[in-house]
Design a protein around this motif. Structure first.
Motif, PDB file in Angstrom:
ATOM      1  N   HIS A   1       0.853  -1.189   0.000  1.00  0.00           N
ATOM      2  CA  HIS A   1       0.000   0.000   0.000  1.00  0.00           C
ATOM      3  C   HIS A   1       0.893   1.245   0.000  1.00  0.00           C
ATOM      4  O   HIS A   1       2.078   1.164   0.294  1.00  0.00           O
ATOM      5  N   ASP A   2       0.291   2.376  -0.247  1.00  0.00           N
ATOM      6  CA  ASP A   2       0.999   3.648  -0.153  1.00  0.00           C
ATOM      7  C   ASP A   2       1.338   3.916   1.316  1.00  0.00           C
ATOM      8  O   ASP A   2       0.446   3.988   2.164  1.00  0.00           O
ATOM      9  N   VAL A   3       2.622   4.065   1.625  1.00  0.00           N
ATOM     10  CA  VAL A   3       3.088   4.214   3.000  1.00  0.00           C
ATOM     11  C   VAL A   3       2.474   5.442   3.676  1.00  0.00           C
ATOM     12  O   VAL A   3       2.060   5.374   4.834  1.00  0.00           O
ATOM     13  N   GLU A   4       2.391   6.549   2.969  1.00  0.00           N
ATOM     14  CA  GLU A   4       1.830   7.773   3.575  1.00  0.00           C
ATOM     15  C   GLU A   4       0.357   7.591   3.917  1.00  0.00           C
ATOM     16  O   GLU A   4      -0.115   8.089   4.936  1.00  0.00           O
ATOM     17  N   GLU A   5      -0.369   6.884   3.080  1.00  0.00           N
ATOM     18  CA  GLU A   5      -1.790   6.614   3.334  1.00  0.00           C
ATOM     19  C   GLU A   5      -1.953   5.735   4.579  1.00  0.00           C
ATOM     20  O   GLU A   5      -2.818   5.974   5.415  1.00  0.00           O
ATOM     21  N   ILE A   6      -1.111   4.728   4.708  1.00  0.00           N
ATOM     22  CA  ILE A   6      -1.158   3.832   5.870  1.00  0.00           C
ATOM     23  C   ILE A   6      -0.868   4.625   7.140  1.00  0.00           C
ATOM     24  O   ILE A   6      -1.572   4.500   8.141  1.00  0.00           O
ATOM     25  N   LYS A   7       0.185   5.452   7.112  1.00  0.00           N
ATOM     26  CA  LYS A   7       0.521   6.277   8.282  1.00  0.00           C
ATOM     27  C   LYS A   7      -0.632   7.196   8.649  1.00  0.00           C
ATOM     28  O   LYS A   7      -1.021   7.290   9.813  1.00  0.00           O
ATOM     29  N   LYS A   8      -1.187   7.873   7.647  1.00  0.00           N
ATOM     30  CA  LYS A   8      -2.303   8.810   7.876  1.00  0.00           C
ATOM     31  C   LYS A   8      -3.469   8.087   8.539  1.00  0.00           C
ATOM     32  O   LYS A   8      -4.057   8.584   9.512  1.00  0.00           O
ATOM     33  N   ASN A   9      -3.804   6.905   8.046  1.00  0.00           N
ATOM     34  CA  ASN A   9      -4.944   6.166   8.588  1.00  0.00           C
ATOM     35  C   ASN A   9      -4.664   5.605   9.980  1.00  0.00           C
ATOM     36  O   ASN A   9      -5.553   5.604  10.834  1.00  0.00           O
ATOM     37  N   ALA A  10      -3.456   5.135  10.230  1.00  0.00           N
ATOM     38  CA  ALA A  10      -3.115   4.633  11.569  1.00  0.00           C
ATOM     39  C   ALA A  10      -3.215   5.766  12.591  1.00  0.00           C
ATOM     40  O   ALA A  10      -3.767   5.582  13.686  1.00  0.00           O
ATOM     41  N   ILE A  11      -2.711   6.916  12.237  1.00  0.00           N
ATOM     42  CA  ILE A  11      -2.787   8.080  13.138  1.00  0.00           C
ATOM     43  C   ILE A  11      -4.240   8.500  13.317  1.00  0.00           C
ATOM     44  O   ILE A  11      -4.675   8.830  14.431  1.00  0.00           O
ATOM     45  N   LEU A  12      -5.018   8.447  12.236  1.00  0.00           N
ATOM     46  CA  LEU A  12      -6.435   8.787  12.323  1.00  0.00           C
ATOM     47  C   LEU A  12      -7.157   7.825  13.266  1.00  0.00           C
ATOM     48  O   LEU A  12      -8.000   8.249  14.067  1.00  0.00           O
ATOM     49  N   LEU A  13      -6.827   6.542  13.226  1.00  0.00           N
ATOM     50  CA  LEU A  13      -7.451   5.586  14.140  1.00  0.00           C
ATOM     51  C   LEU A  13      -7.145   5.945  15.595  1.00  0.00           C
ATOM     52  O   LEU A  13      -8.025   5.854  16.457  1.00  0.00           O
ATOM     53  N   ALA A  14      -5.910   6.357  15.874  1.00  0.00           N
ATOM     54  CA  ALA A  14      -5.562   6.780  17.237  1.00  0.00           C
ATOM     55  C   ALA A  14      -6.344   8.031  17.625  1.00  0.00           C
ATOM     56  O   ALA A  14      -6.834   8.146  18.749  1.00  0.00           O
ATOM     57  N   LYS A  15      -6.483   8.967  16.684  1.00  0.00           N
ATOM     58  CA  LYS A  15      -7.260  10.186  16.954  1.00  0.00           C
ATOM     59  C   LYS A  15      -8.719   9.852  17.217  1.00  0.00           C
ATOM     60  O   LYS A  15      -9.353  10.431  18.098  1.00  0.00           O
ATOM     61  N   ILE A  16      -9.258   8.920  16.442  1.00  0.00           N
ATOM     62  CA  ILE A  16     -10.647   8.492  16.602  1.00  0.00           C
ATOM     63  C   ILE A  16     -10.854   7.926  18.005  1.00  0.00           C
ATOM     64  O   ILE A  16     -11.788   8.309  18.711  1.00  0.00           O
ATOM     65  N   ALA A  17      -9.993   6.992  18.397  1.00  0.00           N
ATOM     66  CA  ALA A  17     -10.128   6.368  19.719  1.00  0.00           C
ATOM     67  C   ALA A  17     -10.071   7.431  20.810  1.00  0.00           C
ATOM     68  O   ALA A  17     -10.882   7.428  21.746  1.00  0.00           O
ATOM     69  N   THR A  18      -9.136   8.359  20.681  1.00  0.00           N
ATOM     70  CA  THR A  18      -8.986   9.420  21.670  1.00  0.00           C
ATOM     71  C   THR A  18     -10.217  10.323  21.699  1.00  0.00           C
ATOM     72  O   THR A  18     -10.715  10.673  22.770  1.00  0.00           O
ATOM     73  N   ALA A  19     -10.744  10.661  20.522  1.00  0.00           N
ATOM     74  CA  ALA A  19     -11.878  11.582  20.423  1.00  0.00           C
ATOM     75  C   ALA A  19     -13.143  11.024  21.065  1.00  0.00           C
ATOM     76  O   ALA A  19     -13.949  11.783  21.613  1.00  0.00           O
TER      77      ALA A  19
END
Length: 192
Positions: free
Chosen positions: A29-47
């Motif tokens: 997969h596109d590495v930047e997309e994977i990083k963006k989504n992994a960070i987004l998942l952490a933000k989601i959980a926190t939110a």
């Protein structure tokens, strides 16, 4: 509410080995997309106040540290991350297994690097231990597309659900007009 729906009150987020070195090894997969989504998942959980468990493997070796953005996004979970000494299946690590149990949740959302090594084996064990599992494919990646596809097929055949970051956000939002939905809509830039 459907019994299969994941909510902030009944699910936990498990992010496995999103490390500087390991993510660079992936080609599926596109590495930047994977990083963006992994960070987004952490933000989601926190939110939404969802339990977030982070783990890493052999941080002092080529795998490297967890993505620093995870520390910025979820500093408490980052500080409490389970540093594995080389155990492939994170669920075989007593500290990680205990941290997952301590969430008190039987529904888990899992993403990790690599899908074919660091995700498949803990997911199979989670299923064996009676957890319901969703694997976020666009926040996970493997050495090759073929390896990633094989891992996803294996865990889906075992009973895990394959999903995406947008599906998880939408499922947890429930209603874009409510406070949790609005917070998650902002993370997706929906203008909610």
């Amino acid at each position: 509410m459907h019994k299969n729906v994941y909510t902030a009150d009944n699910a936990a987020m498990l992010l496995i080995d999103h490390q500087v070195g390991t993510i660079g090894w992936t080609k599926s997969h596109d590495v930047e997309e994977i990083k963006k989504n992994a960070i987004l998942l952490a933000k989601i959980a926190t939110a939404v106040g969802m339990p977030l468990v982070l783990t890493s493997s052999m941080e002092d070796n080529a795998q490297g540290p967890l993505l620093l953005e995870l520390d910025e996004t979820a500093p408490e979970a980052f500080a409490a991350r389970i540093k594995r000494a080389g155990i492939v299946n994170a669920m075989d690590d007593e500290n990680f297994n205990s941290a997952v149990k301590a969430t008190g949740r039987k529904k888990v959302v899992v993403a990790g690097i690599t899908t074919e090594v660091c995700v498949v084996f803990p997911v199979l064990q989670l299923l064996d231990e009676g957890y319901e599992v969703q694997v976020v494919t666009d926040a996970s990646a493997s050495f090759t597309k073929i390896g990633d596809d094989a891992a996803l097929r294996r865990i889906e055949q075992a009973g895990a659900v394959i999903t995406s970051t947008s599906q998880i956000v939408s499922e947890l939002a429930v209603d874009w007009t409510m406070p949790k939905g609005q917070a998650l809509g902002k993370l997706l830039n929906l203008g909610a």
